[in-house]
Write a protein that holds these residues in place. Structure first.
Motif, mmCIF file in Angstrom:
data_model
loop_
_atom_site.group_PDB
_atom_site.id
_atom_site.type_symbol
_atom_site.label_atom_id
_atom_site.label_comp_id
_atom_site.label_asym_id
_atom_site.label_seq_id
_atom_site.Cartn_x
_atom_site.Cartn_y
_atom_site.Cartn_z
ATOM 1 N N UNK A 57 0.801 -1.217 0.000
ATOM 2 C CA UNK A 57 0.000 0.000 0.000
ATOM 3 C C UNK A 57 0.831 1.263 0.000
ATOM 4 N N UNK A 58 0.116 2.359 0.021
ATOM 5 C CA UNK A 58 0.750 3.686 0.004
ATOM 6 C C UNK A 58 0.204 4.496 1.178
ATOM 7 N N UNK A 59 1.087 5.258 1.822
ATOM 8 C CA UNK A 59 0.640 6.176 2.873
ATOM 9 C C UNK A 59 1.130 7.568 2.536
ATOM 10 N N UNK A 60 0.216 8.501 2.494
ATOM 11 C CA UNK A 60 0.599 9.902 2.353
ATOM 12 C C UNK A 60 0.412 10.535 3.730
ATOM 13 N N UNK A 61 0.615 11.837 3.814
ATOM 14 C CA UNK A 61 0.414 12.494 5.097
ATOM 15 C C UNK A 61 -1.021 12.268 5.597
ATOM 16 N N UNK A 62 -1.973 12.230 4.658
ATOM 17 C CA UNK A 62 -3.376 12.169 5.073
ATOM 18 C C UNK A 62 -4.071 10.838 4.803
ATOM 19 N N UNK A 63 -3.674 10.162 3.722
ATOM 20 C CA UNK A 63 -4.448 8.981 3.309
ATOM 21 C C UNK A 63 -3.605 7.713 3.312
ATOM 22 N N UNK A 64 -4.317 6.601 3.395
ATOM 23 C CA UNK A 64 -3.656 5.303 3.289
ATOM 24 C C UNK A 64 -4.524 4.392 2.427
ATOM 25 N N UNK A 65 -3.891 3.806 1.413
ATOM 26 C CA UNK A 65 -4.597 2.843 0.551
ATOM 27 C C UNK A 65 -3.862 1.512 0.657
ATOM 28 N N UNK A 66 -4.600 0.445 0.940
ATOM 29 C CA UNK A 66 -3.979 -0.877 1.135
ATOM 30 C C UNK A 66 -4.670 -1.892 0.236
ATOM 31 N N UNK A 67 -3.887 -2.770 -0.375
ATOM 32 C CA UNK A 67 -4.466 -3.891 -1.119
ATOM 33 C C UNK A 67 -4.040 -5.203 -0.471
ATOM 34 N N UNK A 68 -5.012 -5.938 0.073
ATOM 35 C CA UNK A 68 -4.756 -7.275 0.608
ATOM 36 C C UNK A 68 -4.975 -8.261 -0.532
ATOM 37 N N UNK A 69 -4.051 -9.215 -0.698
ATOM 38 C CA UNK A 69 -4.127 -10.122 -1.852
ATOM 39 C C UNK A 69 -3.688 -11.527 -1.455
ATOM 40 N N UNK A 70 -3.531 -12.386 -2.415
ATOM 41 C CA UNK A 70 -3.110 -13.782 -2.287
ATOM 42 C C UNK A 70 -4.363 -14.667 -2.235
ATOM 43 N N UNK A 71 -4.947 -14.912 -1.054
ATOM 44 C CA UNK A 71 -6.204 -15.664 -1.035
ATOM 45 C C UNK A 71 -7.380 -14.735 -0.710
ATOM 46 N N UNK A 72 -7.212 -13.462 -1.063
ATOM 47 C CA UNK A 72 -8.215 -12.423 -0.793
ATOM 48 C C UNK A 72 -7.926 -11.326 -1.813
ATOM 49 N N UNK A 73 -8.909 -10.497 -2.106
ATOM 50 C CA UNK A 73 -8.672 -9.354 -2.994
ATOM 51 C C UNK A 73 -9.482 -8.196 -2.417
ATOM 52 N N UNK A 74 -8.870 -7.476 -1.497
ATOM 53 C CA UNK A 74 -9.621 -6.451 -0.760
ATOM 54 C C UNK A 74 -8.816 -5.161 -0.677
ATOM 55 N N UNK A 75 -9.479 -4.066 -1.058
ATOM 56 C CA UNK A 75 -8.843 -2.750 -0.965
ATOM 57 C C UNK A 75 -9.391 -2.003 0.239
ATOM 58 N N UNK A 76 -8.517 -1.243 0.889
ATOM 59 C CA UNK A 76 -8.972 -0.410 2.008
ATOM 60 C C UNK A 76 -8.401 0.996 1.842
ATOM 61 N N UNK A 77 -9.207 1.967 2.179
ATOM 62 C CA UNK A 77 -8.794 3.371 2.068
ATOM 63 C C UNK A 77 -9.169 4.089 3.366
ATOM 64 N N UNK A 78 -8.223 4.820 3.935
ATOM 65 C CA UNK A 78 -8.495 5.555 5.173
ATOM 66 C C UNK A 78 -8.118 7.021 5.031
ATOM 67 N N UNK A 79 -8.937 7.856 5.635
ATOM 68 C CA UNK A 79 -8.610 9.269 5.785
ATOM 69 C C UNK A 79 -8.075 9.414 7.218
ATOM 70 N N UNK A 80 -6.762 9.513 7.354
ATOM 71 C CA UNK A 80 -6.140 9.466 8.680
ATOM 72 C C UNK A 80 -6.439 10.712 9.523
ATOM 73 N N UNK A 81 -6.799 11.805 8.842
ATOM 74 C CA UNK A 81 -7.171 13.003 9.615
ATOM 75 C C UNK A 81 -8.534 12.805 10.269
ATOM 76 N N UNK A 82 -9.469 12.246 9.493
ATOM 77 C CA UNK A 82 -10.838 12.062 9.989
ATOM 78 C C UNK A 82 -10.997 10.800 10.813
ATOM 79 N N UNK A 83 -10.165 9.807 10.515
ATOM 80 C CA UNK A 83 -10.346 8.470 11.105
ATOM 81 C C UNK A 83 -8.979 7.896 11.485
ATOM 82 N N UNK A 84 -8.320 8.506 12.490
ATOM 83 C CA UNK A 84 -6.958 8.058 12.825
ATOM 84 C C UNK A 84 -6.897 6.609 13.306
#
Ligand code: SGN
Ligand code: CA
Length: 541
Positions: free
Chosen positions: A479-506
């Motif tokens: 995944x990628x983390x910026x100052x404000x956001x985080x995007x994660x891709x879980x893979x292998x036996x799963x295919x799930x993306x997650x996105x967080x707004x770290x300012x709003x949802x630390x």
């Protein structure tokens, strides 16, 4: 669970325990002690040393939540705080892969796992022939040493002196593999021993005409958090507040729901919490704990048994179930962990005092960090691995050399830029006045240490965790983390993306991926993530 085959098979002999400080290694250690007993600091001080010395202290699994310079809720760490108070505190420091071996490989090479080849603890052997910063420092005229946990499966290269623990090492009366490839046993508590050996090398082991780089790699505060008997009584009257997310239900986060690192479900009463009963003592982990206790000498064992008898009695009297059991486990976990932190903080203080007494603060950078962050009950967890904040974020504080502070007109300050453990190698090389090879992927932190805020500093970090299927069942993800956001891709036996707004949802509870209004943000972060993946040459397996 992996054994340390490489180390054990490469070791020539395992010597029996005895009551002396160094067991069965008289010739080895006497030799080491004699090397430069006559080396004088004054002759060294006469020369004006231009290159900075480096003392790099890295603990294992030390959470920023349990360092009072980062978080005052749980404990006080005056000696660690001293490093930050007299230097810099990084407030956005992260690792590239939150696991011991991979983190150490990133640190030594200045490269992501994909470029240094050490992806996980369970299948990899570090290619010891590759470029590392200690080797480059040696070329720049440095004397180098590493003492303590190594965990890279091949033996250290690039060090004038090394002494490492096999695999994870033991808290009590631990074994060490020496440079002569002998396995020896030392009597005492590991954090004290590693510090003693570091001080001994500083005083008697090194060539005092050269700049030096000493890596002090503690085993503490790794599972199963066995305290020094002198500290067993600490924190027993404290009740720690549960983290806000302790009862997380993982909704919208499939990979988080699938982990096996829950305090409630997975933390073992005997092995982790030393609460041995008829029932808990018979399990595999209960037996493993019984084996660990065999290491203690009669005096240590008596103190240990006496203390934990009262814990076992408390457990039996309360017979906690359900939520009450989870909370009881959390309190025990916090107490044991913080007792181990106490030894660590004391020993860092001892090393700092020694460096000061020897007049070495003038020219020595002192770094304190961990191989990754750790969960102190957040999301209900212990352990690490996830790209979520508590495990990707890692403490990093540095006491700058007095000369560096003077020459740059500095005061103690916080550094808020995004930094990662691949940055340490180029930082040390720049401080040594050595060239930074083009293939190093990290950035030198020296401009930040000088209080500068370069316009072109990185705006995002790349992360990749590979160890799955494995202990604790944390799915592969990048995944990628910026100052404000985080995007994660879980893979292998799963295919799930997650996105967080770290300012709003630390606390990273609300996965925004697929939520209306976040399509553009998510698409843009995916493009940036793909850019980083290509830049670092990573593959998704
Ligand atoms: C051991 C621990 C795990 C831990 C790994 C990796 N189990 O296997 O809980 O996640 O180390 O930790 S234990 O039963 O041996 O304690 S790491 O810090 O070395 O990567
Ligand atoms: Ca670790």
């Amino acid at each position: 669970m992996k054994t340390n085959q490489n180390f054990v098979s490469s070791a020539k002999k395992i010597l029996p325990a005895a009551g002396t400080t160094i067991i069965g290694a008289g010739t080895l250690m006497a030799g080491a002690g004699a090397i430069i007993a006559g080396g004088s600091l004054t002759s060294c001080q006469k020369k004006e040393q231009k290159q900075y010395n480096i003392v790099y202290i890295m603990t294992d699994d030390h959470s920023f939540q349990t360092m009072s310079c980062y978080d005052e809720r749980y404990t006080e760490t005056p000696n660690l705080d001293r490093i930050a108070d007299e230097g810099v505190r990084f407030t956005n420091s992260f690792v590239a892969n939150s696991l011991s071996g991979p983190s150490r490989a990133c640190m030594l090479t200045g490269k992501h796992s994909c470029a240094n080849g050490f992806y996980d603890n369970t299948t990899c052997v570090f290619d010891a022939s590759q470029q590392t910063f200690p080797k480059l420092l040696q070329k720049a005229g440095y004397e180098t040493a590493v003492i303590g946990k190594w965990h890279l499966e091949s033996l250290p290269t690039g060090f004038d002196h090394w002494e490492i623990v096999p695999g994870q090492g033991d808290y009590y009366n631990p074994q060490f593999i020496t440079q002569q490839n002998d396995t020896i046993q030392k009597h005492g508590y590991i954090t004290d021993i590693i510090t003693d050996d570091a001080i001994d090398w500083l005083d008697n082991g090194r060539d005092k005409d050269k700049p030096f780089c000493l890596l002090v790699h503690h085993k503490a505060i790794h599972r199963n958090w066995m305290a020094d008997t002198a500290h067993l009584a600490l924190f027993e009257d404290k009740t720690f507040p549960l983290p806000e997310t302790f009862w997380d239900d993982y909704s919208g986060r499939q990979a988080a729901a699938a982990q096996e690192m829950s305090i409630f479900k997975d933390m073992d009463l005997a092995y982790d919490l030393k609460t041995v009963t008829e029932e808990t003592g018979k399990t595999g982990l209960g037996q493993a704990y019984a084996g660990m206790l065999e290491r203690l000498d009669p005096e240590q064992r008596a103190a240990w048994e006496k203390f934990y008898a009262s814990v076992i009695a408390d457990f039996k009297a309360r017979a906690p179930k359900g939520r009450e059991l989870a909370e009881w486990k959390f309190q025990r976990y916090m107490r044991d962990y913080l007792k181990v932190v106490k030894s660590l903080d004391d020993n860092v203080g001892r090393l700092l005092d020694h460096l000061e007494e020897e007049g070495l603060l003038e020219n020595t950078l002192i770094v304190y960090t961990s191989d990754q962050g750790f969960y102190m009950g957040e999301h209900g967890w212990f352990d690490k691995r996830f790209m979520y904040e508590e495990s990707m974020r890692t403490p990093l504080i540095m006491r700058l050399p007095d000369r560096f502070v003077r020459e740059n007109g500095l005061e103690a300050h916080d550094i808020t830029e995004l930094v990662q453990n691949i940055d340490y190698a180029p930082t040390f090389l720049e401080l040594a006045g050595a060239e930074i090879p083009d293939d190093i992927q990290g950035e030198s932190l020296v401009p930040l240490l000088k209080g500068e805020h370069p316009d072109n500093w990185r705006q995002s970090l790349y992360y990749h965790f590979y160890e799955y299927p494995a202990e604790h069942s944390v799915k592969r993800h990048y995944g990628i983390r910026t100052d404000r956001y985080k995007l994660i891709h879980f893979y292998h036996d799963i295919d799930a993306w997650e996105l967080y707004d770290l300012h709003e949802d630390p606390n990273e509870l609300h996965n925004l991926c697929g939520q209306p209004g976040y399509e553009n943000l998510s698409d843009s972060l995916k493009v940036q993530l793909e850019g980083l993946r290509k830049q670092y040459g990573d593959k998704i397996f």
